[in-house]
Structure formats: structure tokens, C-alpha cells
Design an enzyme around this catalytic site. Structure first.
Site, short mmCIF file in Angstrom:
data_model
loop_
_atom_site.label_atom_id
_atom_site.label_comp_id
_atom_site.label_asym_id
_atom_site.label_seq_id
_atom_site.Cartn_x
_atom_site.Cartn_y
_atom_site.Cartn_z
CE LYS A 128 -4.44 -1.67 1.41
NZ LYS A 128 -5.65 -1.55 2.17
CE LYS A 210 -7.13 -7.87 -1.14
NZ LYS A 210 -7.49 -7.41 0.20
CE LYS A 213 -13.76 -2.62 1.09
NZ LYS A 213 -13.65 -2.67 2.56
P1 ATP Z 1 -8.29 -3.48 0.05
O1 ATP Z 1 -8.35 -4.55 -0.98
O2 ATP Z 1 -8.52 -2.10 -0.47
O3 ATP Z 1 -7.12 -3.62 0.97
P2 ATP Z 1 -9.96 -5.10 1.53
O4 ATP Z 1 -11.28 -5.40 0.91
O5 ATP Z 1 -8.94 -6.15 1.56
O6 ATP Z 1 -9.51 -3.72 0.97
P3 ATP Z 1 -11.19 -4.93 4.04
O7 ATP Z 1 -12.44 -4.44 3.47
O8 ATP Z 1 -10.95 -4.30 5.35
O9 ATP Z 1 -10.05 -4.71 3.07
O10 ATP Z 1 -11.23 -6.53 4.16
C1 ATP Z 1 -12.23 -7.09 4.94
C2 ATP Z 1 -12.19 -8.58 4.97
O11 ATP Z 1 -12.40 -9.13 3.68
C3 ATP Z 1 -10.85 -9.16 5.46
O12 ATP Z 1 -11.13 -10.26 6.29
C4 ATP Z 1 -10.20 -9.61 4.19
O13 ATP Z 1 -9.28 -10.66 4.42
C5 ATP Z 1 -11.38 -10.06 3.39
N1 ATP Z 1 -11.09 -10.00 1.96
C6 ATP Z 1 -10.86 -8.87 1.24
N2 ATP Z 1 -10.62 -9.17 -0.04
C7 ATP Z 1 -10.71 -10.52 -0.15
C8 ATP Z 1 -10.56 -11.45 -1.23
N3 ATP Z 1 -10.28 -11.03 -2.45
N4 ATP Z 1 -10.73 -12.77 -0.98
C9 ATP Z 1 -11.03 -13.19 0.27
N5 ATP Z 1 -11.17 -12.38 1.34
C10 ATP Z 1 -11.02 -11.06 1.14
#
Ligand code: ATP
Ligand code: LTN
Length: 348
Positions: A128, A210, A213
Site C-alpha cells: 500500500k 486479489k 475494493k
Molecule cells: P483493500 O483490498 O482495499 O485492501 P480489503 O477489501 O482487503 O480492501 P477490508 O475491506 O478491510 O479490506 O477486508 C475485509 C475482509 O475481507 C478481510 O477479512 C479480508 O481478508 C477479506 N477480503 C478482502 N478481499 C478478499 C478477497 N479477495 N478474498 C477473500 N477475502 C477477502
């Protein structure tokens, strides 16, 4: 000595000793199918077995720039999504992190027992901050310590997250261990709880990274309209083979099949049989309908909740009221152990 906490009381539930679960998601706008399959759906499935605390971690969200009006909107949206997905306020406390000031206060104290070297090893910070360059905030670096505070305040036993958060939960364990070693047994050792399938849903436009968002083009939003979902899945990057088989080396196909598997609850071999002799187009078409069908009830409940903001805000207020006593108690114990403050403890 371990601190006597009644885990059920910690979320204001009746006195039944259930292990405590804590997890959270950042309110940063777009909520993805990755968040749902990697986190929220598992929280919902396991709800009856645990004393649950689910937070909307807005203090984490501000470690990267946020527009204040949008942030407030995203907090509300995420709360409504939690509820629409089936988080039940009777079984789970749902609250906004910044409504419980003990989180940043404990984080500050934990900062002082956390070596900078441990934070330097965090891979999420590395990726990040690389995107932010000189704009990187001190908060982004310190993010995992605040996450440790979230978990340790409630003596959480399990932290259900996607694979990308495993390193942060392990850091929380290291911080708890270090604190306990320095000041005596105070904090409970948490464990990450990560499902084998769905822990890492990949981007539809680049299946080596991955689904995130921050990259909506490669992501399916939980609130995306059906035609957008269909278009994104039909365009998902695959390869030039034809046969539909679970093969990890074919990342795009493997990702689509993993989503199919999670939503259908069928075995890998059953799914391969179903698509034998058929191509990727058929898989994409069926998967798109499956995703649309799975999200339809969530979207319709979300619509009802969005029209009843007072109801949602009431649940968040009540959630904060339920968790605050435990947060206050843990923080008071921590301060006492460290030798901080006199107002509460007095002298000598
Ligand atoms: P960014 O990708 O911008 O870092 P994020 O979606 O990972 O955002 P959070 O919204 O805080 O960050 O993640 C919330 C939860 O969703 C966490 O438990 C994370 O591990 C899970 N998560 C996020 N993206 C994935 C994915 N692609 N596959 C599985 N779990 C996910
Ligand atoms: N960093 C997490 C969100 C988060 C969290 C937590 C998850 C903040 N505090 C405590 C579990 C427990 C992420 O998913 N980006």
C-alpha cells in the site's frame, strides 16, 4: 494468571460461555464478493457458535485519504450490508470502531511494546505504501497495531478473515505475547480463522492479484446491478484452453470455479462433470446467474435497510453500548499493569 472475562458478557449476551469472535471491515466504499466469501459469509454461518463482535473499522479507513461525507456514507452502507448479509444483532454486536475510544487508546500503549522491525515486515504496508509514496501516513504504518488493539480489547479467541490478514493476526499474537511477558498475563492469545476455499478470491481482470475494493474493475460489488455482474463475469480473464477443470496453474479459470464451488456447495468433481465437454462461455454464463441469484436477496434486504436509517443507527449505538464495558475493563487492566494513570487507581 489469566484475566477472568466472561466472554458472553463481553458482547452483552446472556451468560453462556461461548468463545469470542472479533472481525472487521473498512468502510471504504465498495464492498466486494471477496469480502463476502472471504469474511462476512463465514461470520454469518458461524454466528450461533460464538459470542460475536463485528466492527466497521473507520479508524483504519482514514489511514488513506477519505472524503468526510463519503466516509460517513460508507460507514452506513457497510452496516446495512452486514445486516443484509445476515449478521443478526441478537447474536452479534455490530458497532463503529471510532465510537469506542478504547481502541486507539489501547493501540497507543501497544505501540510502545511493538518493535518497528515487526511493522517493517508487514507485506500489506509494503504494497500500500508503494502506491502512495511520500503521501504515506504514519497511520498506515501503524495500522496493524490498531488492529491488534481491536482484537485484544475483547479477549477474542478467533479472528475470521481472508488470507491477506493472516500476517496481521499473527502480529497481534506476537504483541499480546510480548505484553504478557513484560507485564504479566493480561491479554488473550487470538487465533486467525481462515477457510481453505474462498480465503483469496482473485481479481477478474488480473487473476494473479486479489479481488480488492480499491480495484472495482476486477471486482464484483455486493451491490452491483445484475447486468454489471454479468458483464464483469463474461469479460473475466481466462486462458486459451477449453476444458473446465480445477487446475491451480490456470489462475483465471480456477478463480471462477472456486466462486462457483462456494456458491453451489458442490464438490470439485461434480462441477467438472457438469461442465465436461462444454466451454468457458457456459461456465461464465452459469456462474453469472448464480452470483446474481445469490446477491438478489442481499440487495433487496439492503434496499429495505437503506430506507430505514434510524433503525440501522440504533443497532450501531446499541452495539457500541454492549461492547464498551469490556473494552473499558481491558484498557483499565492494561493501564494498571503498565503503571499508567492515578485517577482510577489512586495512591499508593
Ligand atoms: P483493500 O483490498 O482495499 O485492501 P480489503 O477489501 O482487503 O480492501 P477490508 O475491506 O478491510 O479490506 O477486508 C475485509 C475482509 O475481507 C478481510 O477479512 C479480508 O481478508 C477479506 N477480503 C478482502 N478481499 C478478499 C478477497 N479477495 N478474498 C477473500 N477475502 C477477502
Ligand atoms: N485490517 C483488516 C480490517 C480489520 C480487522 C480488525 C479484521 C481491522 N481490525 C480486527 C479483523 C480483526 C482488513 O481486512 N483490511
Amino acid at each position: 494468571m489469566t484475566v477472568a472475562v466472561d466472554p458472553s458478557r463481553s458482547v452483552g449476551l446472556e451468560a453462556q460461555a461461548k468463545p469470542v469472535v472479533f472481525s472487521g471491515i473498512q468502510p471504504s466504499g465498495y464492498i466486494t464478493l471477496g469480502n463476502y466469501l472471504g469474511a462476512i459469509r463465514n461470520w454469518v454461518d458461524d454466528q450461533p457458535r460464538f459470542a460475536n463482535i463485528f466492527s466497521i473499522v473507520d479508524l483504519h479507513a482514514i489511514t488513506v485519504p477519505q472524503d468526510p461525507v463519503e466516509l460517513r456514507g460508507s460507514i452506513f452502507t457497510l452496516a446495512a450490508v452486514y445486516l443484509a448479509c445476515g449478521i443478526d444483532p441478537q447474536q452479534s454486536a455490530i458497532f463503529v470502531q471510532s465510537d469506542v475510544h478504547e481502541h486507539p487508546e489501547l493501540a497507543w500503549i501497544l505501540n510502545s511494546v511493538t518493535p518497528v522491525g515487526w511493522l517493517n515486515r508487514m507485506t500489506q504496508y509494503k504494497s500500500k505504501s508503494a502506491k502512495q509514496r511520500e503521501q504515506t501516513s504514519a497511520g498506515l504504518f501503524d495500522y496493524p497495531v490498531l488492529m491488534a488493539a481491536d482484537i485484544l480489547l475483547y479477549h477474542a479467541n478467533y479472528v475470521p478473515v481472508g488470507e491477506d490478514q493472516k500476517q496481521h493476526v499473527e502480529l497481534a499474537r506476537d504483541i499480546a505475547d510480548r505484553f504478557n511477558g513484560l507485564f504479566g498475563e493480561t491479554l488473550t492469545m487470538p487465533e486467525p480463522s481462515i477457510r481453505q476455499v474462498g480465503a483469496r478470491i482473485m481479481s477478474l481482470s488480473d487473476p494473479t492479484s486479489k479481488m480488492s475494493k480499491s480495484e472495482p474493475e476486477g471486482a464484483i460489488g455486493l451491490l452491483d446491478p445484475p447486468d454489471v455482474i454479468r458483464r464483469k463475469i463474461m469479460r473475466a480473464q481466462t486462458d486459451s484452453f477449453r476444458d473446465v477443470v480445477f487446475d491451480r496453474s490456470r489462475a483465471g479459470l480456477f478463480n471462477l470455479l472456486s466462486i462457483y464451488r462456494l456458491l453451489s456447495n458442490e464438490t470439485e468433481s461434480r462441477i467438472e462433470e457438469r461442465f465436461a465437454g462444454r466451454g468457458y462461455g457456459d461456465l461464465k454464463r452459469e456462474l453469472a446467474e448464480m452470483v446474481v441469484d445469490a446477491l438478489e436477496p442481499i440487495q433487496s434486504r439492503y434496499g429495505e435497510l437503506a430506507a430505514a436509517p434510524d433503525h440501522v443507527v440504533g443497532i450501531l449505538r446499541e452495539g457500541a453500548d454492549r461492547v464498551r464495558p469490556t473494552a473499558a475493563e481491558t484498557l483499565a487492566q492494561v493501564k494498571e499493569r503498565v503503571g499508567l494513570g492515578v485517577a482510577r487507581i489512586g495512591w499508593p
